[in-house]
Scaffold this motif. Structure first.
Motif, mmCIF file in Angstrom:
data_model
loop_
_atom_site.group_PDB
_atom_site.id
_atom_site.type_symbol
_atom_site.label_atom_id
_atom_site.label_comp_id
_atom_site.label_asym_id
_atom_site.label_seq_id
_atom_site.Cartn_x
_atom_site.Cartn_y
_atom_site.Cartn_z
ATOM 1 N N LYS A 178 0.829 -1.207 0.000
ATOM 2 C CA LYS A 178 0.000 0.000 0.000
ATOM 3 C C LYS A 178 0.862 1.256 0.000
ATOM 4 O O LYS A 178 0.491 2.269 -0.587
ATOM 5 C CB LYS A 178 -0.914 0.016 1.223
ATOM 6 N N ALA A 179 2.002 1.221 0.655
ATOM 7 C CA ALA A 179 2.866 2.390 0.774
ATOM 8 C C ALA A 179 3.776 2.572 -0.445
ATOM 9 O O ALA A 179 4.289 3.655 -0.668
ATOM 10 C CB ALA A 179 3.725 2.273 2.026
ATOM 11 N N LEU A 180 3.947 1.533 -1.238
ATOM 12 C CA LEU A 180 4.848 1.583 -2.387
ATOM 13 C C LEU A 180 4.154 2.243 -3.572
ATOM 14 O O LEU A 180 3.017 1.928 -3.895
ATOM 15 C CB LEU A 180 5.285 0.168 -2.765
ATOM 16 N N SER A 181 4.849 3.177 -4.191
ATOM 17 C CA SER A 181 4.305 3.800 -5.403
ATOM 18 C C SER A 181 5.431 3.991 -6.407
ATOM 19 O O SER A 181 6.601 4.058 -6.053
ATOM 20 C CB SER A 181 3.644 5.139 -5.078
ATOM 21 N N PHE A 182 5.062 4.089 -7.666
ATOM 22 C CA PHE A 182 6.009 4.248 -8.761
ATOM 23 C C PHE A 182 5.747 5.572 -9.450
ATOM 24 O O PHE A 182 4.603 5.937 -9.698
ATOM 25 C CB PHE A 182 5.871 3.108 -9.785
ATOM 26 N N ILE A 183 6.816 6.284 -9.750
ATOM 27 C CA ILE A 183 6.735 7.544 -10.479
ATOM 28 C C ILE A 183 7.522 7.367 -11.770
ATOM 29 O O ILE A 183 8.683 6.965 -11.742
ATOM 30 C CB ILE A 183 7.323 8.709 -9.652
ATOM 31 N N LYS A 184 6.875 7.651 -12.889
ATOM 32 C CA LYS A 184 7.548 7.511 -14.178
ATOM 33 C C LYS A 184 8.191 8.837 -14.540
ATOM 34 O O LYS A 184 7.529 9.864 -14.619
ATOM 35 C CB LYS A 184 6.556 7.081 -15.247
ATOM 36 N N VAL A 185 9.501 8.807 -14.719
ATOM 37 C CA VAL A 185 10.271 9.993 -15.106
ATOM 38 C C VAL A 185 10.978 9.650 -16.410
ATOM 39 O O VAL A 185 11.961 8.912 -16.416
ATOM 40 C CB VAL A 185 11.297 10.387 -14.016
ATOM 41 N N GLY A 186 10.466 10.179 -17.497
ATOM 42 C CA GLY A 186 11.036 9.839 -18.795
ATOM 43 C C GLY A 186 10.829 8.365 -19.085
ATOM 44 O O GLY A 186 9.711 7.878 -19.098
ATOM 45 N N LYS A 187 11.927 7.639 -19.273
ATOM 46 C CA LYS A 187 11.847 6.202 -19.528
ATOM 47 C C LYS A 187 12.125 5.374 -18.270
ATOM 48 O O LYS A 187 12.134 4.159 -18.323
ATOM 49 C CB LYS A 187 12.843 5.809 -20.615
ATOM 50 N N MET A 188 12.332 6.044 -17.142
ATOM 51 C CA MET A 188 12.663 5.342 -15.894
ATOM 52 C C MET A 188 11.463 5.319 -14.957
ATOM 53 O O MET A 188 10.638 6.230 -14.964
ATOM 54 C CB MET A 188 13.823 6.030 -15.178
ATOM 55 N N ASN A 189 11.376 4.295 -14.145
ATOM 56 C CA ASN A 189 10.399 4.219 -13.071
ATOM 57 C C ASN A 189 11.136 4.352 -11.749
ATOM 58 O O ASN A 189 12.113 3.644 -11.500
ATOM 59 C CB ASN A 189 9.635 2.900 -13.096
ATOM 60 N N ILE A 190 10.648 5.238 -10.893
ATOM 61 C CA ILE A 190 11.266 5.444 -9.577
ATOM 62 C C ILE A 190 10.305 4.920 -8.519
ATOM 63 O O ILE A 190 9.126 5.267 -8.516
ATOM 64 C CB ILE A 190 11.560 6.935 -9.338
ATOM 65 N N GLU A 191 10.812 4.068 -7.650
ATOM 66 C CA GLU A 191 10.015 3.506 -6.566
ATOM 67 C C GLU A 191 10.131 4.391 -5.341
ATOM 68 O O GLU A 191 11.231 4.771 -4.937
ATOM 69 C CB GLU A 191 10.501 2.113 -6.207
ATOM 70 N N THR A 192 8.993 4.723 -4.716
ATOM 71 C CA THR A 192 9.013 5.498 -3.483
ATOM 72 C C THR A 192 8.137 4.807 -2.455
ATOM 73 O O THR A 192 7.138 4.158 -2.794
ATOM 74 C CB THR A 192 8.491 6.929 -3.700
ATOM 75 N N ILE A 193 8.518 4.942 -1.199
ATOM 76 C CA ILE A 193 7.737 4.396 -0.091
ATOM 77 C C ILE A 193 7.214 5.566 0.727
ATOM 78 O O ILE A 193 7.970 6.444 1.125
ATOM 79 C CB ILE A 193 8.571 3.440 0.769
ATOM 80 N N ALA A 194 5.912 5.574 0.978
ATOM 81 C CA ALA A 194 5.258 6.713 1.604
ATOM 82 C C ALA A 194 5.543 6.825 3.106
ATOM 83 O O ALA A 194 5.228 7.841 3.694
ATOM 84 C CB ALA A 194 3.746 6.624 1.384
ATOM 85 N N ASN A 195 6.135 5.844 3.708
ATOM 86 C CA ASN A 195 6.367 5.910 5.164
ATOM 87 C C ASN A 195 7.629 6.625 5.474
ATOM 88 O O ASN A 195 8.683 6.380 5.284
ATOM 89 C CB ASN A 195 6.380 4.508 5.759
#
Length: 47
Positions: A30-47
């Motif tokens: 639930k806390a994990l999200s992905f942000i697409k920047v150009g051709k890359m995906n960046i993983e972020t954790i909301a906690n």
């Protein structure tokens, strides 16, 4: 003589995860999200 290895079960079928493990994995997902920047995906954790 050839042995038949497929008759043995390698994993115990009665293995069940603890409630804490399931809760941890659900909260993590639930806390994990992905942000697409150009051709890359960046993983972020909301906690």
């Amino acid at each position: 003589m050839a042995k038949i290895y497929s008759k043995k079960t390698l994993v115990n079928t009665s293995m069940k995860p603890k409630k804490e493990t399931v809760s941890f994995l659900l909260n993590y997902s639930k806390a994990l999200s992905f942000i697409k920047v150009g051709k890359m995906n960046i993983e972020t954790i909301a906690n």
